[in-house]
Design a protein around this motif. Structure first.
Motif, PDB file in Angstrom:
ATOM      1  N   HIS A 126       0.847  -1.188   0.000  1.00 19.13           N
ATOM      2  CA  HIS A 126       0.000   0.000   0.000  1.00 19.13           C
ATOM      3  C   HIS A 126       0.888   1.246   0.000  1.00 19.13           C
ATOM      4  CE1 HIS A 126      -2.831  -3.040   1.462  1.00 19.13           C
ATOM      5  NE2 HIS A 126      -3.799  -2.221   1.091  1.00 19.13           N
ATOM      6  N   LYS A 127       0.373   2.320  -0.581  1.00 22.08           N
ATOM      7  CA  LYS A 127       1.111   3.579  -0.594  1.00 22.08           C
ATOM      8  C   LYS A 127       1.007   4.241   0.777  1.00 22.08           C
ATOM      9  CE  LYS A 127       1.659   7.896  -3.179  1.00 22.08           C
ATOM     10  NZ  LYS A 127       1.165   8.716  -4.311  1.00 22.08           N
ATOM     11  N   PRO A 128       2.119   4.595   1.416  1.00 24.70           N
ATOM     12  CA  PRO A 128       2.058   5.227   2.743  1.00 24.70           C
ATOM     13  C   PRO A 128       1.486   6.637   2.659  1.00 24.70           C
ATOM     14  CG  PRO A 128       4.302   5.255   1.906  1.00 24.70           C
ATOM     15  CD  PRO A 128       3.506   4.437   0.929  1.00 24.70           C
ATOM     16  N   ILE A 129       0.999   7.126   3.787  1.00 26.57           N
ATOM     17  CA  ILE A 129       0.530   8.505   3.860  1.00 26.57           C
ATOM     18  C   ILE A 129       1.248   9.216   5.000  1.00 26.57           C
ATOM     19  CG2 ILE A 129      -1.739   8.130   2.834  1.00 26.57           C
ATOM     20  CD1 ILE A 129      -2.891   8.079   5.664  1.00 26.57           C
ATOM     21  N   VAL A 130       1.483  10.503   4.808  1.00 22.79           N
ATOM     22  CA  VAL A 130       2.030  11.399   5.830  1.00 22.79           C
ATOM     23  C   VAL A 130       0.964  12.453   6.077  1.00 22.79           C
ATOM     24  CG1 VAL A 130       3.836  13.044   6.412  1.00 22.79           C
ATOM     25  CG2 VAL A 130       4.384  11.032   5.010  1.00 22.79           C
ATOM     26  N   THR A 131       0.514  12.595   7.307  1.00 21.76           N
ATOM     27  CA  THR A 131      -0.584  13.519   7.549  1.00 21.76           C
ATOM     28  C   THR A 131      -0.563  14.030   8.982  1.00 21.76           C
ATOM     29  OG1 THR A 131      -2.944  13.833   7.126  1.00 21.76           O
ATOM     30  CG2 THR A 131      -2.307  11.778   8.233  1.00 21.76           C
ATOM     31  N   GLU A 132      -1.531  14.864   9.321  1.00 20.12           N
ATOM     32  CA  GLU A 132      -1.678  15.436  10.655  1.00 20.12           C
ATOM     33  C   GLU A 132      -3.162  15.441  11.010  1.00 20.12           C
ATOM     34  OE1 GLU A 132       1.210  19.062  11.110  1.00 20.12           O
ATOM     35  OE2 GLU A 132       0.435  19.089   9.071  1.00 20.12           O
ATOM     36  N   ILE A 133      -3.473  15.435  12.302  1.00 20.89           N
ATOM     37  CA  ILE A 133      -4.846  15.590  12.769  1.00 20.89           C
ATOM     38  C   ILE A 133      -4.904  16.812  13.670  1.00 20.89           C
ATOM     39  CG2 ILE A 133      -6.768  14.553  14.009  1.00 20.89           C
ATOM     40  CD1 ILE A 133      -5.649  11.825  13.310  1.00 20.89           C
ATOM     41  N   PHE A 134      -5.855  17.709  13.370  1.00 24.03           N
ATOM     42  CA  PHE A 134      -6.020  18.959  14.103  1.00 24.03           C
ATOM     43  C   PHE A 134      -7.334  18.930  14.882  1.00 24.03           C
ATOM     44  CE2 PHE A 134      -3.612  19.585  10.234  1.00 24.03           C
ATOM     45  CZ  PHE A 134      -2.516  20.317  10.654  1.00 24.03           C
ATOM     46  N   PHE A 135      -7.566  19.962  15.708  1.00 19.13           N
ATOM     47  CA  PHE A 135      -8.711  19.963  16.608  1.00 19.13           C
ATOM     48  C   PHE A 135      -9.579  21.199  16.407  1.00 19.13           C
ATOM     49  CE2 PHE A 135      -4.919  18.285  18.974  1.00 19.13           C
ATOM     50  CZ  PHE A 135      -5.133  16.967  18.596  1.00 19.13           C
ATOM     51  N   THR A 136     -10.886  20.994  16.451  1.00 24.45           N
ATOM     52  CA  THR A 136     -11.824  22.082  16.183  1.00 24.45           C
ATOM     53  C   THR A 136     -11.699  23.225  17.175  1.00 24.45           C
ATOM     54  OG1 THR A 136     -13.501  20.904  17.481  1.00 24.45           O
ATOM     55  CG2 THR A 136     -13.533  20.571  15.100  1.00 24.45           C
ATOM     56  N   HIS A 137     -11.300  22.934  18.413  1.00 29.53           N
ATOM     57  CA  HIS A 137     -11.285  23.965  19.446  1.00 29.53           C
ATOM     58  C   HIS A 137     -10.047  24.841  19.419  1.00 29.53           C
ATOM     59  CE1 HIS A 137      -8.947  20.682  21.330  1.00 29.53           C
ATOM     60  NE2 HIS A 137      -8.284  21.664  21.921  1.00 29.53           N
ATOM     61  N   ASP A 138      -9.061  24.508  18.592  1.00 33.93           N
ATOM     62  CA  ASP A 138      -7.799  25.245  18.615  1.00 33.93           C
ATOM     63  C   ASP A 138      -7.966  26.608  17.933  1.00 33.93           C
ATOM     64  OD1 ASP A 138      -5.026  26.119  17.703  1.00 33.93           O
ATOM     65  OD2 ASP A 138      -4.541  24.348  18.897  1.00 33.93           O
ATOM     66  N   LYS A 139      -7.528  27.668  18.594  1.00 33.27           N
ATOM     67  CA  LYS A 139      -7.740  29.016  18.068  1.00 33.27           C
ATOM     68  C   LYS A 139      -6.873  29.330  16.842  1.00 33.27           C
ATOM     69  CE  LYS A 139      -4.502  31.267  21.311  1.00 33.27           C
ATOM     70  NZ  LYS A 139      -4.397  32.301  22.375  1.00 33.27           N
ATOM     71  N   PHE A 140      -5.868  28.483  16.569  1.00 32.74           N
ATOM     72  CA  PHE A 140      -5.012  28.725  15.415  1.00 32.74           C
ATOM     73  C   PHE A 140      -5.355  27.834  14.217  1.00 32.74           C
ATOM     74  CE2 PHE A 140      -2.312  29.743  19.159  1.00 32.74           C
ATOM     75  CZ  PHE A 140      -2.173  31.102  18.927  1.00 32.74           C
ATOM     76  N   VAL A 141      -6.442  27.060  14.318  1.00 32.95           N
ATOM     77  CA  VAL A 141      -6.720  26.071  13.279  1.00 32.95           C
ATOM     78  C   VAL A 141      -7.038  26.726  11.933  1.00 32.95           C
ATOM     79  CG1 VAL A 141      -9.216  25.785  13.646  1.00 32.95           C
ATOM     80  CG2 VAL A 141      -7.824  23.814  12.938  1.00 32.95           C
ATOM     81  N   ASP A 142      -7.469  27.973  11.939  1.00 33.13           N
ATOM     82  CA  ASP A 142      -7.752  28.676  10.684  1.00 33.13           C
ATOM     83  C   ASP A 142      -6.616  29.589  10.249  1.00 33.13           C
ATOM     84  OD1 ASP A 142     -10.392  27.679  10.116  1.00 33.13           O
ATOM     85  OD2 ASP A 142     -11.102  28.856  11.831  1.00 33.13           O
ATOM     86  N   ASN A 143      -5.469  29.477  10.902  1.00 31.17           N
ATOM     87  CA  ASN A 143      -4.355  30.365  10.561  1.00 31.17           C
ATOM     88  C   ASN A 143      -3.031  29.664  10.811  1.00 31.17           C
ATOM     89  OD1 ASN A 143      -3.093  32.750   9.726  1.00 31.17           O
ATOM     90  ND2 ASN A 143      -3.138  33.654  11.778  1.00 31.17           N
ATOM     91  N   ASP A 144      -2.858  28.519  10.186  1.00 30.86           N
ATOM     92  CA  ASP A 144      -1.646  27.725  10.362  1.00 30.86           C
ATOM     93  C   ASP A 144      -0.486  28.353   9.599  1.00 30.86           C
ATOM     94  OD1 ASP A 144       0.262  25.752  10.684  1.00 30.86           O
ATOM     95  OD2 ASP A 144      -0.781  24.246   9.489  1.00 30.86           O
ATOM     96  N   ALA A 145       0.634  28.566  10.274  1.00 31.67           N
ATOM     97  CA  ALA A 145       1.786  29.228   9.653  1.00 31.67           C
ATOM     98  C   ALA A 145       2.348  28.466   8.468  1.00 31.67           C
ATOM     99  CB  ALA A 145       2.889  29.441  10.697  1.00 31.67           C
ATOM    100  N   VAL A 146       2.110  27.150   8.401  1.00 30.91           N
ATOM    101  CA  VAL A 146       2.679  26.356   7.299  1.00 30.91           C
ATOM    102  C   VAL A 146       1.591  25.762   6.398  1.00 30.91           C
ATOM    103  CG1 VAL A 146       4.711  25.862   8.691  1.00 30.91           C
ATOM    104  CG2 VAL A 146       2.882  24.173   8.579  1.00 30.91           C
ATOM    105  N   PHE A 147       0.347  26.227   6.544  1.00 28.44           N
ATOM    106  CA  PHE A 147      -0.743  25.875   5.625  1.00 28.44           C
ATOM    107  C   PHE A 147      -1.027  24.372   5.583  1.00 28.44           C
ATOM    108  CE2 PHE A 147       1.727  29.532   4.133  1.00 28.44           C
ATOM    109  CZ  PHE A 147       0.767  30.538   4.202  1.00 28.44           C
ATOM    110  N   GLY A 148      -0.900  23.709   6.742  1.00 29.17           N
ATOM    111  CA  GLY A 148      -1.064  22.257   6.768  1.00 29.17           C
ATOM    112  C   GLY A 148      -2.473  21.768   7.035  1.00 29.17           C
TER     113      GLY A 148
END
Length: 287
Positions: free
Chosen positions: A223-245
């Motif tokens: 299978h092809k591997p994946i590299v990813t991240e999981i974020f949280f709805t309550h985080d105040k920076f979730v709409d302004n990530d410095a690296v656009f992740g």
């Protein structure tokens, strides 16, 4: 060519790359030359600005080592890393996100239900889910590789006070494709601001903050591997990530553990919250 002018220099440089033996290399060098020269012309780059750029690159090299790559950070804040991820996304798979500069491949292997909290302070979280293929079949033996910050927003590779293996692990999924471990809720943090990239971000008045997240690499044979991240709805920076992740499918709510919720069998610690996230891997095409 002996008579180099502002009008013909781009063509001359492109011709100099003309003997590149690999077609893809030839194409990349040709187009890079075209766009870099076009940028210089468009902005009317001065000698002072060119020297500042060369000095910036030199300082980025000086601060980089085996634990920090300032050029990767530059790619991140320019959105290039995320653009490459998005353009190379695998249809049907869990969407990817940035690897970041703090990954190390030597994380300890832990059993199903392992406790990563140990003596870390913070809210405890059960992280669990299933790794499946694109038809929904669980992938037994898939490996989930996770790393994160502590509750103060620092990775083990950054913080001398943390054990090198703190809050990172590899775990093999069980026969039903499940993974499960308890850990602490990570904290948001700023990108490294003590180098040339941080200086540019500060000078531009940009936010240096990344929202809190878990990093994952998920692998399975054939299978092809994946590299990813999981974020949280309550985080105040979730709409302004410095690296656009941040990607919408990767933003999840941390649910409180109910009294009736025992979690998966074999869990070593009773957590405060839980995060359920299933991964989808795409089978490799056999030639």
């Amino acid at each position: 060519m002996r008579d180099i002018t502002a009008d013909n220099i781009t063509e001359a440089v492109q011709q100099a790359w003309g003997n590149a033996p690999h077609p893809r290399l030839h194409h990349l060098l040709q187009r890079l030359t075209h766009h870099v020269h076009a940028f210089v012309r468009e902005v009317g780059l001065t000698h002072e600005e060119w020297l500042a750029t060369i000095d910036f690159l030199w300082r980025a090299g000086q601060i980089s080592d085996d634990k920090r790559n300032e050029f990767a950070l530059l790619s991140d804040v320019m959105g290039v890393t995320s653009l490459v991820d998005l353009l190379n996304a695998t249809p049907g798979a869990t969407i990817g996100s940035v690897l970041g500069p703090f990954y190390s491949d030597d994380s300890p292997t832990v059993p199903f239900g392992a406790d990563l909290v140990k003596d870390n302070e913070g809210t405890t979280v059960l992280v669990t889910g299933v790794v499946r293929d694109t038809v929904g079949k669980p992938i037994s033996g898939a490996v989930v590789d996770m790393w994160q910050t502590d509750a103060k927003g620092e990775y083990a590779t950054q913080d001398a006070a943390q054990d090198d293996d703190n809050l990172r692990c590899k775990q093999e999924c069980d026969a039903e494709g499940r993974y499960a471990f308890t850990t602490v809720e990570p904290a948001p943090y700023t990108i490294p601001m003590d180098g040339p990239v941080g200086a540019i971000v500060a000078a531009a008045g940009r936010s240096p903050w990344r929202p809190s997240h878990f990093h994952f690499i998920v692998r399975a044979e054939r299978h092809k591997p994946i590299v990813t991240e999981i974020f949280f709805t309550h985080d105040k920076f979730v709409d302004n990530d410095a690296v656009f992740g941040v990607r919408e499918p990767l933003v999840r709510k941390l649910d409180a553990m109910r009294a009736s919720d025992a979690g998966p069998p074999g869990l070593e610690r009773r957590p405060d919250k839980r995060l359920d996230f299933d991964f989808t891997l795409v089978p490799l095409i056999r030639s």
